[in-house]
Write an enzyme that holds these catalytic residues in place. Structure first.
Site, PDB file in Angstrom:
ATOM      1  CG  ASN A   1      -5.066   2.083   1.846  1.00  0.00           C
ATOM      2  OD1 ASN A   1      -4.502   2.871   1.592  1.00  0.00           O
ATOM      3  ND2 ASN A   1      -6.280   1.332   2.418  1.00  0.00           N
TER       4      ASN A   1
ATOM      5  CG  HIS B   1      -5.647  -2.956   4.179  1.00  0.00           C
ATOM      6  ND1 HIS B   1      -5.588  -2.308   5.700  1.00  0.00           N
ATOM      7  CD2 HIS B   1      -5.177  -4.954   4.104  1.00  0.00           C
ATOM      8  CE1 HIS B   1      -5.936  -3.052   6.482  1.00  0.00           C
ATOM      9  NE2 HIS B   1      -5.947  -4.883   6.085  1.00  0.00           N
TER      10      HIS B   1
HETATM   11  C1  GRF Z   1       1.526  -0.441   4.776  1.00  0.00           C
HETATM   12  O1  GRF Z   1       2.260  -1.310   5.376  1.00  0.00           O
HETATM   13  C2  GRF Z   1       0.276  -0.469   4.309  1.00  0.00           C
HETATM   14  O2  GRF Z   1      -0.292  -1.534   3.177  1.00  0.00           O
HETATM   15  C3  GRF Z   1      -0.036   0.740   5.316  1.00  0.00           C
HETATM   16  O3  GRF Z   1       0.862   0.739   6.315  1.00  0.00           O
HETATM   17  C4  GRF Z   1       2.315   0.783   5.884  1.00  0.00           C
HETATM   18  C5  GRF Z   1       3.166   2.547   5.225  1.00  0.00           C
HETATM   19  O4  GRF Z   1       4.619   1.824   5.413  1.00  0.00           O
HETATM   20  N1  GRF Z   1      -1.779   0.932   5.196  1.00  0.00           N
HETATM   21  P1  GRF Z   1       5.204   3.075   4.804  1.00  0.00           P
HETATM   22  O5  GRF Z   1       4.943   3.864   5.078  1.00  0.00           O
HETATM   23  O6  GRF Z   1       4.672   3.053   3.226  1.00  0.00           O
HETATM   24  O7  GRF Z   1       6.266   2.301   5.042  1.00  0.00           O
END
Ligand code: GRF
Length: 200
Positions: A111, A113
């Site tokens: 993941n 974050h």
């Molecule tokens: C990102 O900020 C990621 O860190 C979090 O959700 C957001 C997803 O953005 N888990 P995207 O859909 O990849 O533009």
């Protein structure tokens, strides 16, 4: 195993900008992997549209389609096995991955974050809430973290982190944009390192 392309599933719920950056890195031949499917709890979102436009199989899967959570988890596992998935990338997936899937793909679910874990993580810490909390805490540095996924929100082992400065006139939105730009290189870089280790 060097010639084997790792078979990836990407789980998304939103714009999918991280999905797109990983896809671009693969197209540029910097990652020895292929994105086999995009799974989402939302049939209509930027990530699913991008997958459809790029010939990537899409799977719309939500708990609501099943009578129990266990059936939902079973269907997810079956789908992943049918497609020979070796690694799952969460990229803005707004649901908890069922424990049965975490157990079956132990240390194979990653993941990203938008903060420097272990701070500013856990249930409810997503999207703009993260950046609002970082600013409220008076931090001068934020950043992004790529980590393994276990049964607890944002608590799996950290694979890579990158810092981003917090500016004195930042709003949650300006900070979010700076962190997201950082994510777009951090996620591919982390995968490159991880796959190189696994495939050597
Ligand atoms: C990102 O900020 C990621 O860190 C979090 O959700 C957001 C997803 O953005 N888990 P995207 O859909 O990849 O533009």
């Amino acid at each position: 195993m060097r010639n084997h392309k790792s078979r990836l599933a990407v789980f998304c719920s939103g714009d999918g900008s991280n999905f797109k950056s990983i896809h671009r890195t693969i197209e540029d031949k910097q990652l020895n992997a292929e994105i086999v499917l995009c799974l989402s709890n939302r049939e209509q979102c930027g990530a699913m549209e991008f997958a459809r436009n790029n010939g990537i199989t899409t799977v719309h899967l939500t708990e609501k389609q099943f009578t129990s959570f266990d059936e939902f988890a079973d269907a997810m596992l079956r789908c992943l096995r049918e497609h020979g998935i070796e690694m799952i990338l969460l990229a803005g997936y707004m649901r908890k991955v069922p424990d049965a899937v975490v157990a079956a793909f132990r240390d194979k679910i990653i993941n990203i974050h938008p903060a420097l874990l272990p701070k500013f993580g856990g249930e409810g810490m997503y999207g703009i809430h993260v950046h609002t909390a970082v600013l409220a805490a008076g931090e001068t540095q934020s950043g992004a973290t790529v980590h393994l996924v276990n049964e607890e929100y944002d608590q799996g082992g950290i694979l890579m982190q990158r810092h981003v400065p917090v500016l004195s006139d930042d709003t949650p939105e300006t900070l979010a944009a700076r962190v997201l730009a950082c994510e777009h290189t951090l996620y591919p870089d982390s995968l490159e390192k991880l796959l190189a280790e696994q495939q050597s």
